[in-house]
Design an enzyme around this catalytic site. Structure first.
Site, PDB file in Angstrom:
ATOM      1  N   SER A 190       0.804  -1.231   0.000  1.00 38.69           N
ATOM      2  CA  SER A 190       0.000   0.000   0.000  1.00 38.69           C
ATOM      3  C   SER A 190       0.832   1.273   0.000  1.00 38.69           C
ATOM      4  CB  SER A 190      -0.941  -0.006   1.205  1.00 38.69           C
ATOM      5  OG  SER A 190      -0.198  -0.046   2.401  1.00 38.69           O
ATOM      6  N   HIS A 218      -5.698  -4.302  -0.335  1.00 36.81           N
ATOM      7  CA  HIS A 218      -5.655  -3.195  -1.299  1.00 36.81           C
ATOM      8  C   HIS A 218      -5.861  -3.685  -2.734  1.00 36.81           C
ATOM      9  CE1 HIS A 218      -4.607   0.316   1.145  1.00 36.81           C
ATOM     10  NE2 HIS A 218      -3.980  -0.541   1.933  1.00 36.81           N
ATOM     11  N   LYS A 249     -12.148  -1.315   2.731  1.00 39.44           N
ATOM     12  CA  LYS A 249     -11.483  -0.501   1.697  1.00 39.44           C
ATOM     13  C   LYS A 249     -12.374  -0.496   0.444  1.00 39.44           C
ATOM     14  CE  LYS A 249      -6.923  -0.534   3.672  1.00 39.44           C
ATOM     15  NZ  LYS A 249      -6.316  -1.599   4.500  1.00 39.44           N
TER      16      LYS A 249
HETATM   17  C1  LIG Z   1      -5.932  -1.982   5.790  1.00 34.88           C
HETATM   18  C2  LIG Z   1      -5.233  -3.277   5.863  1.00 34.88           C
HETATM   19  C3  LIG Z   1      -5.533  -4.205   6.862  1.00 34.88           C
HETATM   20  C4  LIG Z   1      -6.500  -3.902   7.966  1.00 34.88           C
HETATM   21  O1  LIG Z   1      -7.817  -4.029   7.555  1.00 34.88           O
HETATM   22  P1  LIG Z   1      -8.974  -3.705   8.589  1.00 34.88           P
HETATM   23  O2  LIG Z   1     -10.142  -4.477   8.115  1.00 34.88           O
HETATM   24  O3  LIG Z   1      -9.167  -2.234   8.577  1.00 34.88           O
HETATM   25  O4  LIG Z   1      -8.501  -4.193   9.933  1.00 34.88           O
HETATM   26  C5  LIG Z   1      -4.879  -5.417   6.826  1.00 34.88           C
HETATM   27  N1  LIG Z   1      -3.967  -5.708   5.883  1.00 34.88           N
HETATM   28  C6  LIG Z   1      -3.644  -4.836   4.918  1.00 34.88           C
HETATM   29  C7  LIG Z   1      -2.631  -5.209   3.876  1.00 34.88           C
HETATM   30  C8  LIG Z   1      -4.252  -3.583   4.883  1.00 34.88           C
HETATM   31  O5  LIG Z   1      -3.917  -2.712   3.939  1.00 34.88           O
END
Ligand SMILES: *Cc1c(COP(=O)(O)O)cnc(C)c1O
Length: 415
Positions: A190, A218, A249
């Site tokens: 990310s 992502h 996301k």
């Molecule tokens: C955002 C993210 C998470 C966390 O996700 P949540 O559901 O907000 O806990 C985990 N792994 C990666 C690679 C992320 O980018």
């Protein structure tokens, strides 16, 4: 309060230290739904300002999509506000099963287990599946939540250099004596906006009898021809053993996550994963809305196609404007500035121009690799993107970095 002023001073000093290093995170308030254009109060107490948002994970523009909001309303009306229980006691409704089945089908996996978040999925999966006789071999830049989950598990932990397949092979060779080997990686990284070559990873996994876990937070919903993720992009949908991902996301943006993969591994998570056993289940409104999201992204690739176009257009325009960018093939476009203060100052000036972006610097990215991370959304119009590029060009001019390469920017501002 029970504790003394002396103790209080201790914590105050910790906070001061964070500030003195320039790492203090200011409060920012969004006073509207999440969208391409948002109303922001920043700094705290300042007059609210309408700005274009280029730093949300709202990749598909579904965070405030009317169909998704309506599905959440329906979930609330039909199934109530909350479950007041963890999944295995009395926290599982039939809609949880429906969502799990739909996610399995969408990702091309055998089974899926929902978690309150992807952070929780990552906290649970390793300990549930692996033991002291196993080894985890992870990319060195994996997400913090994977690192934390791995810490909770007794398997040996080893790493390979970021995206370095030669090094991964060496580590796989080294660990042939273990019961099992698990390769762990993000699908999309990310901070850099780059894709892990999963075809190469899976080929090595087969050669050295390892399993593959990919965190596709992502990517789920928009990477790959039909948005299934990085495993679709590299044509290895049948080779990845476990995927963890988030619904927070691209897939709606509220919250929730899952582990999806081989049936026996998901069964072990259901029996043993601690966030599944000890944390409340996903609320019915979110479950119902996420079902709608999976239906939307399964029915049409229109949103991910728009996102792909937007990302490509922004990338071309920003390069044509004379700025340095990293990554490729994702809606994450880091505008490279190298110097932390420069990234911070430029982000502030962008905000004054009505473009909401954030500077990222150590410890979120390596020292000397500061950047403004731009994230595109299917909700952005061409006009939005043109405005953002124009603002970058103007602010880049102000700081005299237009047309400079990495060496040039570092010569001018330092690392
Ligand atoms: C955002 C993210 C998470 C966390 O996700 P949540 O559901 O907000 O806990 C985990 N792994 C990666 C690679 C992320 O980018």
């Amino acid at each position: 309060m029970a504790y003394s002023n002396k103790t209080r001073d201790l914590f105050a000093a910790d906070i001061e230290e964070i500030k003195s290093k320039g790492l203090y995170k200011e409060k920012r308030f969004i006073c509207s739904p999440q969208d391409a254009s948002i109303l922001v109060e920043y700094p705290e107490g300042a007059e609210k300002k309408q700005v274009l948002n280029f730093c949300a994970n709202n990749y598909l523009g579904l965070s405030s999509h009317p169909d998704v909001v309506e599905a959440a309303h329906e979930g609330l009306r039909e199934r109530g506000y909350g479950m007041s229980s963890v999944r295995f006691i009395c926290g599982t409704q039939d809609i949880h099963r429906t969502l799990q089945d739909k996610v399995s089908k969408f990702l091309g996996m055998e089974e899926t287990l929902l978690f309150p978040s992807c952070m929780d999925a990552n906290a649970g999966v390793f300990e549930a599946v692996l033991g002291a006789e196993d080894v985890i071999i992870a990319d060195r830049l994996i997400h913090a939540s994977l690192v934390d989950g791995i810490r909770l598990c007794s398997a040996e932990y080893d790493t390979f250099k970021h995206m370095n397949m030669k090094h991964l092979r060496k580590k796989l060779e080294l660990h042939q004596d273990k019961r099992t080997r698990m390769i762990v990686t993000d699908g999309v990284f990310s901070m850099d906006g780059d894709l892990m070559p999963l075809d190469e990873v899976c080929a090595l996994a087969e050669e050295y009898d390892a399993m593959v876990l990919v965190d596709d937070s992502h990517a789920s919903g928009f990477i790959g021809k039909t948005g299934r993720g990085v495993h679709e992009h590299f044509d290895v949908m049948d080779k990845v053993d476990l995927i963890t991902t988030t619904f927070g996301k691209g897939l709606g943006g509220a919250s929730g996550g899952c582990v999806s993969g081989r049936a026996e591994l998901i069964e072990l998570c259901r029996q043993k994963a601690r966030p599944y056993l000890f944390s409340n289940s996903l609320a019915p409104a979110i479950v119902n809305a996420t079902i709608k999201v999976i239906d939307l992204v399964s029915a049409s690739t229109e949103r991910r196609d728009t996102l792909e176009w937007n990302a490509q257009y922004f990338r071309e325009q920003i390069v044509a404007a004379g700025l340095q960018v990293g990554g490729q093939g994702t809606p994450i476009v880091p505008v490279m500035l190298y110097n932390a203060k420069l990234a911070n100052d430029m982000a502030s000036d962008m905000y004054a121009e009505g473009i909401y972006v954030i500077g990222f610097f150590f410890p979120v990215v390596p020292a000397g690799a500061a950047r403004i991370r731009v994230q595109l959304s299917a909700a952005h119009t061409k006009e939005h993107i043109d405005k953002a590029v124009a603002a970058f060009a103007k602010i880049g001019e102000k700081y005299g970095i237009i047309g400079l390469d990495k060496k040039g920017i570092i010569a001018k501002y330092g690392m």
